[in-house]
Scaffold this motif. Structure first.
Motif, mmCIF file in Angstrom:
data_model
loop_
_atom_site.group_PDB
_atom_site.id
_atom_site.type_symbol
_atom_site.label_atom_id
_atom_site.label_comp_id
_atom_site.label_asym_id
_atom_site.label_seq_id
_atom_site.Cartn_x
_atom_site.Cartn_y
_atom_site.Cartn_z
ATOM 1 N N GLU A 219 1.062 -3.628 0.233
ATOM 2 C CA GLU A 219 -0.392 -3.603 0.128
ATOM 3 C C GLU A 219 -0.981 -3.835 1.510
ATOM 4 O O GLU A 219 -0.359 -4.498 2.335
ATOM 5 N N GLN A 220 -2.152 -3.252 1.771
ATOM 6 C CA GLN A 220 -2.826 -3.553 3.036
ATOM 7 C C GLN A 220 -4.314 -3.296 2.953
ATOM 8 O O GLN A 220 -4.788 -2.575 2.092
ATOM 9 N N LEU A 226 -8.513 -6.631 -0.489
ATOM 10 C CA LEU A 226 -7.371 -6.973 -1.342
ATOM 11 C C LEU A 226 -7.791 -7.864 -2.504
ATOM 12 O O LEU A 226 -7.367 -7.659 -3.650
ATOM 13 N N ARG A 229 -9.540 -5.919 -5.132
ATOM 14 C CA ARG A 229 -8.689 -4.905 -5.755
ATOM 15 C C ARG A 229 -7.934 -5.443 -6.977
ATOM 16 O O ARG A 229 -7.486 -4.680 -7.818
ATOM 17 N N TYR A 230 -7.769 -6.754 -7.057
ATOM 18 C CA TYR A 230 -6.952 -7.326 -8.134
ATOM 19 C C TYR A 230 -7.789 -8.190 -9.069
ATOM 20 O O TYR A 230 -8.429 -9.142 -8.621
ATOM 21 N N LEU A 243 1.328 -10.026 -6.544
ATOM 22 C CA LEU A 243 2.136 -8.912 -6.030
ATOM 23 C C LEU A 243 3.606 -9.268 -5.920
ATOM 24 O O LEU A 243 4.477 -8.479 -6.303
#
Ligand SMILES: Nc1ncnc2c1ncn2[C@@H]1O[C@H](COP(=O)(O)OP(=O)(O)O)[C@@H](O)[C@H]1O
Ligand SMILES: [Mg+2]
Length: 250
Positions: A219-220, A226, A229-230, A243
């Motif tokens: 992931e980046q 980030l 995104r979750y 992750l």
């Protein structure tokens, strides 16, 4: 290489002699000029291997690396002049004083005389080490050694500074001094690439991060990207756990 990119990595692989599988498995990354880039991952993920290759400590098995417009294979000696390296393990002579150690490193980078002495004085003062600099390094705390290590890496004003876990085993005071100074260096134009497994520190310090696990970038983005995104993640630590846990199950 895109303008504004200072490091471009394509398909970087490293298999150590005798190893059953590669430590780094085809990593590709672009790192922007003046970024504070965090390479984050659990123990054994491949952070030290990646950073060691980037700063020219040992060669990759395959892949392409371009640093500030120079190809790693052809221009290694030129690249070494514009990068500074703070290794994971302290690289100081224990029976020499901080000043003697820094003098040695300065000469290695071709600095000497009054210029070198003034630089050493300035950095020792900035890092609160002026008094301690007369004592042998083996009398220092871990945090003090880390600070000397950092000075050794920046005496030649590198454009790019690599740091491998610079805040591991460091007391809170030294940690804050180190992070504050890295931010100042970055304000003055130094691109910083650092590895860590302190997610809280990285979340506040880094402009971009990449999460590496088992030799692969999983992931980046910016820390904020980030986190958004979750689902259910409110900080980088929870993203990281989600992750890396998922990978354990897979
Ligand atoms: N010199 C070496 N020889 C053989 N294997 C190595 C060597 N250095 C690292 N490794 C292996 O490569 C993998 C990645 O290690 P490393 O890059 O040090 O991870 P990290 O810095 O993320 O903890 C690990 O499995 C480690 O055991
Ligand atoms: Mg490491």
């Amino acid at each position: 290489m895109e303008q504004g990119t200072i490091i471009e990595i394509q398909g970087l692989t490293k298999t150590f002699r005798g190893a059953l599988e590669p430590a780094v498995k085809g990593i590709s990354l672009s790192i922007g000029r003046n970024e504070i880039f965090g390479l984050l991952g659990p123990n054994g993920a491949g952070k030290t291997t990646t950073i060691s290759i980037l700063c020219g400590l040992f060669p990759a098995t395959s892949g392409k690396i371009n640093i500030d417009g120079m190809d790693m294979k052809g221009d290694l000696s030129n690249i070494k002049q514009i990068v500074g390296v703070v290794p994971q393990d302290i690289a100081l002579y224990p029976t020499l004083t901080a000043r003697e150690n820094l003098d040695f490193y300065g000469h290695m980078y071709g600095l000497s005389g009054k210029l070198l002495k003034d630089k050493i004085d300035m950095w020792l003062e900035n890092f609160g080490l002026t008094e301690a600099a007369k004592r042998k390094v083996n009398t220092y705390s871990g945090g003090m050694k880390r600070r000397v290590n950092l000075i050794a890496a920046i005496l030649h004003d590198p454009k790019i500074l690599f740091l491998d876990e610079p805040t591991v085993g460091v007391d809170v005071q030294s940690r804050n001094v180190i992070i504050d100074y890295l931010k100042k260096l970055n304000d003055n134009g130094t691109t910083i690439i650092y590895t860590s497994h302190h997610m809280d520190e990285a979340e506040h310090f880094c402009t971009k991060v990449a999460i590496i696990d088992n030799g692969t970038i999983i992931e980046q983005g910016t820390p904020a990207e980030l986190i958004s995104r979750y689902d259910g993640c409110h900080n980088l630590e929870s993203v990281f756990l989600q992750l890396t846990k998922r990978r354990l199950r897979d």
